[in-house]
Design an enzyme around this catalytic site. Structure first.
Site, PDB file in Angstrom:
ATOM      1  N   ASP A  32      42.565  41.552  43.788  1.00 48.70           N
ATOM      2  CA  ASP A  32      43.438  42.488  43.087  1.00 48.70           C
ATOM      3  C   ASP A  32      44.778  42.509  43.801  1.00 48.70           C
ATOM      4  O   ASP A  32      44.840  42.414  45.034  1.00 48.70           O
ATOM      5  CB  ASP A  32      42.831  43.893  43.074  1.00 48.70           C
ATOM      6  N   ASP A  74      42.006  41.913  34.707  1.00 42.11           N
ATOM      7  CA  ASP A  74      41.813  43.303  34.297  1.00 42.11           C
ATOM      8  C   ASP A  74      42.748  43.664  33.144  1.00 42.11           C
ATOM      9  O   ASP A  74      42.368  44.392  32.223  1.00 42.11           O
ATOM     10  CB  ASP A  74      42.048  44.255  35.470  1.00 42.11           C
TER      11      ASP A  74
END
Length: 154
Positions: A117, A132
């Site tokens: 991330d 995402d």
């Protein structure tokens, strides 16, 4: 139409993986860099689910999350490529977005042991990645289409 869905999935998967690769080779863990006044890049390994929820390596949920994502990806692939019912164009695009994001994060879990991330928006407490984003846009698009079709059929 299914070939276009496959091409879209492949392109988005490559784009997601390339963005994560660039972060991995250019950032140290937890290194932070401001891109715009509201957007930062920070390399955070995510052992939890989307948007860094349950991100705790000690919970040791990687296998469970990987299995769950794998099963969802299999189902989405079946809906897109095998199912005899023909989804409309919006459904096909939305399912392709979700599947591309699922594959991107599953690939990370299998080969890195965590999801990479790196996108942090200052007014949002979560850190996320392009996969995402694809999943979120796909779900929203699918729901909008679902309610639009349902309204037309009423």
């Amino acid at each position: 139409m299914k070939a276009y869905a496959g091409l879209l999935i492949l392109i988005l998967f490559i784009f997601d993986q390339y963005s994560k690769y660039l972060i991995r080779i250019n950032f140290d863990l937890f290194q932070h860099k401001s891109v715009f006044y509201f957007l930062d890049f920070v390399y955070i390994p995510n052992y939890g689910v989307a948007f860094n929820i349950l991100n705790n390596e000690a919970l040791n949920l990687g296998f469970v999350f990987s299995l769950l994502v794998f099963l969802i990806c299999l189902y989405l692939a079946w809906l897109i490529f095998i199912n005899q019912e023909r989804p409309n164009k919006t459904q096909l695009i939305s399912l392709s977005l979700i599947l591309a994001g699922g594959f991107g994060n599953l690939f990370d879990r299998v080969f890195l042991g965590h999801v990479v991330d790196f996108i942090a928006i200052t007014f949002n407490p979560y850190v996320f990645n392009l996969a995402d984003v694809f999943i979120t846009i796909g779900i929203v698009l699918y729901l909008i289409n679902y309610f639009k079709v349902k309204e037309q059929n009423s």
